[in-house]
Design a protein around this motif. Structure first.
Motif, short mmCIF file in Angstrom:
data_model
loop_
_atom_site.label_atom_id
_atom_site.label_comp_id
_atom_site.label_asym_id
_atom_site.label_seq_id
_atom_site.Cartn_x
_atom_site.Cartn_y
_atom_site.Cartn_z
N THR A 204 0.81 -1.21 0.00
CA THR A 204 0.00 0.00 0.00
C THR A 204 0.85 1.27 0.00
OG1 THR A 204 -0.13 -0.06 2.41
CG2 THR A 204 -1.93 -1.09 1.19
N GLN A 205 2.09 1.17 0.45
CA GLN A 205 2.94 2.35 0.55
C GLN A 205 3.66 2.63 -0.76
OE1 GLN A 205 3.15 4.21 3.46
NE2 GLN A 205 1.45 2.86 4.05
N ARG A 206 3.68 3.90 -1.16
CA ARG A 206 4.33 4.29 -2.40
C ARG A 206 5.81 3.91 -2.39
NH1 ARG A 206 6.80 8.88 -4.97
NH2 ARG A 206 6.10 8.97 -7.14
N ALA A 207 6.46 4.02 -1.25
CA ALA A 207 7.88 3.69 -1.14
C ALA A 207 8.14 2.23 -1.51
CB ALA A 207 8.38 3.98 0.27
N ASP A 208 7.23 1.34 -1.16
CA ASP A 208 7.40 -0.07 -1.51
C ASP A 208 7.30 -0.28 -3.02
OD1 ASP A 208 7.71 -0.85 1.15
OD2 ASP A 208 5.55 -1.08 1.42
N PHE A 209 6.39 0.44 -3.67
CA PHE A 209 6.26 0.35 -5.13
C PHE A 209 7.52 0.90 -5.80
CE2 PHE A 209 1.82 -0.18 -4.05
CZ PHE A 209 1.34 -1.02 -5.04
N LEU A 210 8.06 2.00 -5.27
CA LEU A 210 9.27 2.59 -5.84
C LEU A 210 10.47 1.68 -5.66
CD1 LEU A 210 8.82 6.32 -4.80
CD2 LEU A 210 8.45 5.30 -7.05
N SER A 211 10.55 1.00 -4.52
CA SER A 211 11.64 0.05 -4.30
C SER A 211 11.56 -1.11 -5.28
CB SER A 211 11.60 -0.49 -2.87
OG SER A 211 11.83 0.55 -1.95
N ALA A 212 10.37 -1.60 -5.51
CA ALA A 212 10.18 -2.70 -6.46
C ALA A 212 10.52 -2.24 -7.89
CB ALA A 212 8.76 -3.23 -6.40
#
Length: 132
Positions: free
Chosen positions: A26-34
């Motif tokens: 749900t966190q944007r930071a997790d999507f950016l890391s991926a």
């Protein structure tokens, strides 16, 4: 008197199939890391995968879904995401790895119309490629 079905025994098929919990990103930071990690393109979607570092919780598989406006209007995007969620539910608990984040990105005119069995096969193939 209502009959009750017995619980599955150890000898029943699928009893040894390990189902790990799926958590949604749900966190944007997790999507950016991926997005900075490994990518595997398939005809109907793009898979991004990263192994979480030791400091982060490694007890579950995390998965995220995204479809940009290029995929179509809201109806088309939602249909594409529903299909991506369903293949993730079918494939990731058995073929995904704990401690990994996966992001499935829908493709225009492909995710919503691609054969469902082919979608599942594409995800399995992409996971094998990522985990080599």
């Amino acid at each position: 008197m209502a009959s009750q079905t017995p619980p599955p025994s150890a000898a029943s098929p699928g009893a040894f199939c390990v189902k790990r919990p799926l958590m949604t990103l749900t966190q944007r930071a997790d999507f950016l890391s991926a997005a900075r990690a490994a990518r595997v393109p398939t005809p109907a979607f793009l898979l991004q995968a990263r192994q979480r570092p030791e400091g982060e919780a490694a007890d579950a598989i995390r998965v995220g879904f995204t479809c940009s406006k290029k995929v179509g209007n809201a109806v088309a995007r939602n249909r594409a995401k529903r299909r991506l969620r369903e293949i993730a539910r079918a494939v990731l608990p058995t073929e995904g790895k704990d401690g990994w984040d996966y992001v499935l990105i829908g493709r225009k005119d492909a995710t919503a119309t691609h054969d469902f069995q082919a979608l599942k096969a594409d995800l399995s193939r992409a996971l094998r490629k990522v985990h080599r």
